[in-house]
Enzyme design. Structure first.
Site, PDB file in Angstrom:
ATOM      1  N   SER B 250       0.812  -1.227   0.000  1.00  0.00           N
ATOM      2  CA  SER B 250       0.000   0.000   0.000  1.00  0.00           C
ATOM      3  C   SER B 250       0.836   1.263   0.000  1.00  0.00           C
ATOM      4  CB  SER B 250      -0.865   0.004   1.259  1.00  0.00           C
ATOM      5  OG  SER B 250      -0.003   0.035   2.401  1.00  0.00           O
ATOM      6  N   GLU B 252       1.903   3.486  -1.818  1.00  0.00           N
ATOM      7  CA  GLU B 252       1.484   4.721  -2.493  1.00  0.00           C
ATOM      8  C   GLU B 252       0.568   5.562  -1.613  1.00  0.00           C
ATOM      9  OE1 GLU B 252       0.735   3.558  -7.009  1.00  0.00           O
ATOM     10  OE2 GLU B 252      -0.166   2.149  -5.611  1.00  0.00           O
ATOM     11  N   GLY B 315      -3.777   2.633  16.925  1.00  0.00           N
ATOM     12  CA  GLY B 315      -4.558   3.813  17.299  1.00  0.00           C
ATOM     13  C   GLY B 315      -5.141   3.779  18.688  1.00  0.00           C
ATOM     14  N   ARG B 460      -9.846  -6.005  -7.520  1.00  0.00           N
ATOM     15  CA  ARG B 460     -10.850  -6.395  -6.540  1.00  0.00           C
ATOM     16  C   ARG B 460     -12.107  -5.527  -6.718  1.00  0.00           C
ATOM     17  NH1 ARG B 460     -11.999  -5.950  -0.876  1.00  0.00           N
ATOM     18  NH2 ARG B 460     -11.723  -3.710  -1.147  1.00  0.00           N
ATOM     19  N   TYR B 523       0.238 -15.147   1.877  1.00  0.00           N
ATOM     20  CA  TYR B 523      -0.773 -14.151   1.526  1.00  0.00           C
ATOM     21  C   TYR B 523      -1.803 -14.839   0.644  1.00  0.00           C
ATOM     22  CZ  TYR B 523      -1.930  -9.182   0.854  1.00  0.00           C
ATOM     23  OH  TYR B 523      -2.520  -7.941   0.890  1.00  0.00           O
TER      24      TYR B 523
END
Lengths: 613, 613
Positions: B250, B252, B315, B460, B523
């Site tokens: 991810s 980018e 978080g 996807r 994966y």
């Protein structure tokens, strides 16, 4: 394509990878590995003075030192510290000192009555004494003189996890403090007992939990009990062609549990990583119960991860009982090497460049001029051809090649890997050295440098008998600040020595012992002659504190790998914001609300109760 | 030897190492980098159907995909899922869905009135919607259909640390929940808002804190704000010849803060390490105040270390505002490569052997046969000479060389380093491949494999428009259990698909994406056709849950790098002992007693309140 390709084969897949685990026998303890009661290390090894007044080393343990006469050491050391101290003026102290009696803990003893056998608990004074200190100069001095106001009241020796759990439960129920004990090698006063602690203190000696529970050669993992020493782990794994690769200077005596608790670093971390890189899983008996995992995986993302909280926990959160660690094949080739440089600055520039390489040798250490001289002074009496060769070499270096014996420094190297790999590493390293005007200093010097790591702790105890107080402290620092940090620390120690009008000159020396892309570890030795000084241990502590302030002002860490313990706790507030300190205290309180694991007090409490000197 | 060598020179030492820091300009955002509101990634890129009924890719962003026609993809995919679905049957959903209005929070708004400017807070429905989800199939389906029962009530955009501190203070004082938002790329339902949360929820969008504050080229560190995306970090550092080396799939869109919060792993971790290896320091605004350090050092031992608690904190403990990370020189050479093997077992055995090498290439990935076919099916229409070459190659491999197109697999490689180094790596890797009957598959195929990582997330969303639900999930597992884990997961998905009488066949494919000495990351992709199914999202979730159970039963982790979020929280109790779960809950409660950072609830609370489906 069949609708369900798995319907057809109900048998479990088997591949070449699914081979089994190895269950090694329990290690056997060798009588010759008995340790000293009042000094560092093995009882068979000691620096002593022979009939001719020269220094010799007893035993046969350390090739190049043991059994040798060291004719140059004493004269050199006298010059360095500026005191022509008489070698016959030896004070062996008055070990054992007075040891306070054990506090009564009837409820605790009753509670563990069903947990431990009679031979698993002791109140012997000398055993309790030993479990109440590490190896700071202050502690060793106390061991040999006045002792401590407070030591553990009981020492227990659990032999399995259930017993540890029983101890923790009993401690919680009966208001007792537990302090896990591994090799007793710390230099942070982590084991020192605070006189303000009203509750009985129980030292949990992990030495009976020293087994390798299993070795998984396929997945290169082993599950090892926390009380196993590096020495035992190394020798047992080597039988299967494997190694953990973790070699702190204390590897002979320190334990896996201690390495986790102190966030230890190994000499060969460039090859194998530090403890946080090697540790895959950990089992802990905490106040909340047993922390364990259903599986061990190479790496994962599971949210808040209690495993990493244990790294560096210094005995304050629970007792590590076992850990799963990575293994590596014993390297095909191991070679030593050394390089000499004309100045420390040149050596440091070389270290920096080497750290930028993708894979520096397993171990790379730069010693300053004083430590280089120390290494030379530690050389045994040369005999015959060796003597001539050595003289010629020395002349070459200091003559035509222009190396100044009062300025030159050395880098010691350990290369590990396949033969090809080691050869390529050597080529790259020596080429880089040449670009920094470094010269090969020979394999033997490299090997000696590495071995001396083990010898130097014994020397500390030897000089202490001659009224010289000495110890090490270390830090880590970004490269650009390393030289300044070293200069400032050395300068401050000279000044502080002056200010106190201490006799002679301080011995201050450093080496750069670990490389990172971003910086390095700097390891200092400091010593001074203390005969006639009113409070030498107090002076030592004050000077070390001054030095530590310089370290921090120059951007260095509190510690690279020794840890905080009680000795460096006052400095934590200088490197962390108040909220960060608060987080540590909240965490400790949340995970150990009764303070069962009180080896390290929260900072707030500590500030009210400074450690005894 | 002078009494104090430092007396003479009072000036600070200066060495070649003490050069200064670089302060890069703030990054400029490019309009062409606008992202989609309801799908993955950049708005300029989408898989669509052209007038001839073939699949094409819009834009110019991804060489080898963008602007190309992919004639083989649709027929191949129809065969695999066993449904000849009509391509014109496209459902783009009804974005935007209904979005619940913001809850009133007058006290909070009044409190932050002096902290934020008017343009730093919004209640726009679509913005709040976007901040309340990641990219799970369930979430994206909800975005396109019925929406969520609960989304953030406010979205705020702090631009500095003081503003974040003001937000946290205000939240504590006024009983508001804060959820930090980075790239919004998670696949763990970390951002999903629980309807049972009564308090106003404020999403703290970190995108305005995206600066590189400084670069220290000498010590190879940079201080970067948490909201900086990988894309910006890469391009800005590259201007100075440097890289962080951290490239999750991810990269980018995801942010530094998100990488820390999820314990992220980069594709090139063999060369640069995972996030925990790269992170040197972190600044956090917590409920207790600002966590920060006085200095950054390469490595240290400081007792309990809040820095590492933040890694994987998702978080739940506070908001990361900046981090100091390691830098590496941009490698002199980067080369792609690929190897084909006749079977997955051979490929896996090769991967295992390679992992035992001291330094495998920067990235090594093994795709199974289905994913290999996928890669082939994604090839653009070949033209001219390329077409002939491709045909000849294909014939060679599947003809004389005996590779079965229904069984063969591929490994894609990225080599990075100096030219010499890369050449040596290539030599070693291809020699090892040959010993496992692997054949070089060409540089272009390697490069495509790597680039497809970026393309697959868009696919996807494309198939979702055609009633095919698909997503990925990942795990890590010791080598000896990898094959069994893969077999069991695939088998269970087929069975579960059968049991539910879902149409056609499931698409199940895996790749091994990371090597460790001790194991690997696996994966999985899973998809199935869902038209006419009553509750496809529910079925998807159930099947994924069944698959996850197999993962755990086979010794796999909950997650290698995606994290736990709300999606995998129910599995935490399956991998940790109750005491370990208890520790996590105690820790959360101690560090955030009011539950300001409620992105991830403690496990206990969660079990009473399962996440909405």
């Amino acid at each position: 394509m069949p609708r369900n390709p798995f319907r057809e084969s109900s048998k479990r897949s088997t591949t070449a990878l699914s081979r089994g685990r190895i269950f090694p026998p329990p290690p056997t303890s060798r009588p010759e590995d008995a340790v000293s009661a009042d000094e560092w290390g093995f009882a068979d090894t000691s620096f002593t003075v022979n009939a001719e007044g020269a220094i010799t080393v007893t035993g046969t343990r350390y090739p190049g030192l043991s059994g040798e006469v060291l004719p140059n050491l004493l004269p050199w050391f006298r010059t360095v510290i500026g005191i022509d101290f008489p070698i016959e003026d030896e004070d062996n102290g008055s070990y054992p000192p007075q040891v306070p009696g054990p506090r009564a803990a009837p409820a605790f003893l009753a509670a563990i009555n069903t947990v431990l056998a009679a031979d698993q608990i002791t109140t012997l004074s000398e055993v309790r004494l030993r479990h109440g200190h590490g190896h700071t100069v202050s502690e060793i001095n106390a061991v040999k003189t006045s002792g401590f106001l407070r030591v553990p009241d009981y020492v227990v020796y659990p032999s399995d996890e259930t017993q540890v759990a029983g101890l923790v439960r009993a401690a919680g129920e009966t208001g007792v403090v537990l302090m896990p004990y591994g090799g007793g090698t710390n230099v942070t006063e982590a084991l020192r007992c605070l006189p303000c602690e009203e509750r009985p203190i129980v030292s949990v000696d992990m030495s009976r939990m020293n087994r390798i529970e299993w070795i998984d050669p396929v997945n290169r993992m082993a599950k090892i009990q926390a009380g196993a020493t590096g020495r035992l782990i190394q020798s047992q794994l080597a039988e299967y062609g494997l190694t953990m690769g973790h070699e702190p200077d204390s590897v002979e005596l320190s334990t896996l549990g201690g390495w986790i608790a102190t966030n230890a670093s190994g000499m060969k971390k460039n090859q194998y990583g530090n403890i946080e890189d090697i540790l895959l899983d950990v089992t802990v008996i905490s106040a909340a119960g047993k922390l364990e995992r259903a599986q061990v995986v190479p790496r994962e993302s599971i949210g808040l991860d209690p495993k990493v909280w244990m790294i560096g926990s210094e005995g304050s959160l629970g007792i590590v009982t076992t850990a799963v660690v990575k293994l590596f094949p014993v390297p095909e080739e191991q070679r030593y090497g050394s390089i000499i440089f004309k100045t420390f600055e040149e050596g440091l520039a070389f270290m920096y460049e080497l750290a930028q390489e993708e894979r520096p040798p397993a171990s790379v250490r730069l010693v300053d001029n004083l430590q280089f001289q120390f290494g030379q002074a530690l050389k045994p009496a040369a005999r015959g051809a060796r003597r001539i060769k050595s003289k010629v070499e020395k002349w070459l270096v200091t003559g035509p090649l222009g190396f100044d014996p009062e300025k030159m420094v050395a880098v010691t190297l350990v290369f590990e890997g396949t033969r090809d790999d080691v050869e390529q590493q050597e080529k790259r390293v020596y080429e880089l050295a040449a670009r920094h005007a470094g010269r090969k200093g020979g394999v033997e010097n490299g090997k000696r440098g590495y071995m001396l790591t083990f010898g130097i702790a014994y020397i500390r105890d030897f000089v202490l008998r001659h009224h010289i107080l000495g110890e090490s402290f270390e830090t880590s620092v970004p490269w650009s600040q390393a030289q300044e940090l070293i200069d400032r620390v050395k300068r401050r120690i000279y000044e502080a020595h002056d200010e106190r009008k201490l006799p002679g000159r301080p011995f201050v020396s450093c080496r750069v012992t670990q490389l990172y892309e971003t910086g390095c570890c700097v390891y200092f030795y400091m010593a001074f002659y203390s005969k006639g000084v009113r409070d030498p241990v107090g002076d030592y502590h004050e000077i070390e504190t001054e030095a530590r302030k310089e370290v921090i002002a120059a951007g260095g860490s509190i510690s690279h790998h020794h840890g905080v313990g009680k000795l460096r706790l006052p400095f934590v507030k200088d490197i962390m914001s108040p909220a960060m300190v608060d987080w540590r205290n909240r965490m400790k309180k949340a995970l150990d609300p009764q303070g069962i694991f009180a080896a390290q007090l929260p900072l707030g409490d500590h500030q009210q109760n400074p450690p005894p000197r």
